[in-house]
Design an enzyme around this catalytic site. Sequence first.
Site, PDB file in Angstrom:
ATOM      1  N   SER A 212       0.859  -1.187   0.000  1.00 39.03           N
ATOM      2  CA  SER A 212       0.000   0.000   0.000  1.00 39.03           C
ATOM      3  C   SER A 212       0.889   1.229   0.000  1.00 39.03           C
ATOM      4  O   SER A 212       2.046   1.173   0.454  1.00 39.03           O
ATOM      5  CB  SER A 212      -0.878   0.003   1.257  1.00 39.03           C
TER       6      SER A 212
ATOM      7  N   TYR B 257      -1.560  -1.846  10.535  1.00 35.84           N
ATOM      8  CA  TYR B 257      -1.719  -1.966   9.088  1.00 35.84           C
ATOM      9  C   TYR B 257      -0.525  -1.369   8.351  1.00 35.84           C
ATOM     10  O   TYR B 257       0.073  -2.013   7.476  1.00 35.84           O
ATOM     11  CB  TYR B 257      -3.006  -1.254   8.664  1.00 35.84           C
TER      12      TYR B 257
ATOM     13  N   LYS C  68       2.367  -3.253   6.020  1.00 34.32           N
ATOM     14  CA  LYS C  68       2.541  -2.919   4.611  1.00 34.32           C
ATOM     15  C   LYS C  68       3.965  -2.453   4.317  1.00 34.32           C
ATOM     16  O   LYS C  68       4.526  -2.737   3.252  1.00 34.32           O
ATOM     17  CB  LYS C  68       1.528  -1.858   4.193  1.00 34.32           C
TER      18      LYS C  68
ATOM     19  N   ILE D 280      -8.258   2.673  -3.460  1.00 34.34           N
ATOM     20  CA  ILE D 280      -8.928   1.947  -4.530  1.00 34.34           C
ATOM     21  C   ILE D 280     -10.363   1.649  -4.101  1.00 34.34           C
ATOM     22  O   ILE D 280     -10.622   1.383  -2.918  1.00 34.34           O
ATOM     23  CB  ILE D 280      -8.187   0.619  -4.840  1.00 34.34           C
TER      24      ILE D 280
END
Length: 261
Positions: free
Chosen positions: A152, A165, A169, A198
Amino acid sequence: MTGRLEGKIAVVTGASSGIGRSAAERFAAEGAKVVGVGRSESKLADLKKVIEKNGGTIVTVATDLSQDAGSAASIDTAISTYGGLDILVNCAGVGYSYREVRPNSMLAIDESSVEEWSHVMAINLDSVVNCTRRAIPEIRKRGGGAIVNVSSVLGIVGNPDAHAYTTAKGAIINLTRSLATAYAKDNIRSNVVCPGYIETPMVEEYIDYLNGEDYRFQWNPSGRMGKPEEIANGILFLASDEATYCNGSVMVIDGGMTCSP
């Protein structure tokens, strides 16, 4: 161009929805024999129906990739069903929408419990590690192949929350680079895709806001969120023989988001 993955065997995790599903559909359309891995049996059944209707080949594995047994089932299915493995796409993960399941999963580090931190890391990072560990010997047996990890842009830039998170990543990016240096001698290429925002279920609650007329050009020079198929295009390229000199690449697909001040 069609048949870009003709004869290749690919495991795609996170295939239940979003980017992973788009990648699985695209791979099958390009001739790959696909193992689609995800948590939702019903969504995987729908994916299988769509791919087979379009003439593609797929088997699905509904499993929990936060556990190594799920990784084993995914890779073993490729071997038992198709006889080998050429491509691994690590796309499984959770993001902001996971707060609906675990409300404290996307907090800043000083607000995150050890349990929540470990849980998110198990899904977003351990799944990549475990699938990759099991895939490498099988890809080596085939004379080489490709690993494409999905990270990401939040693995590159800072973020005020969701620190488990973002940490996972970021780790995926450096893991990919390390794999590239370690296994190039085995003709195994490892690359990573870093999507921006996205339009997937992971960020569904923000779609209208980010695409809204009052804000869309403030956060992204392209003025919109991306589509899952736009990321799948990048994954396809890196997995294909068109990318034979791409190894350790970090492909940012974000519409220019990380170029903005």
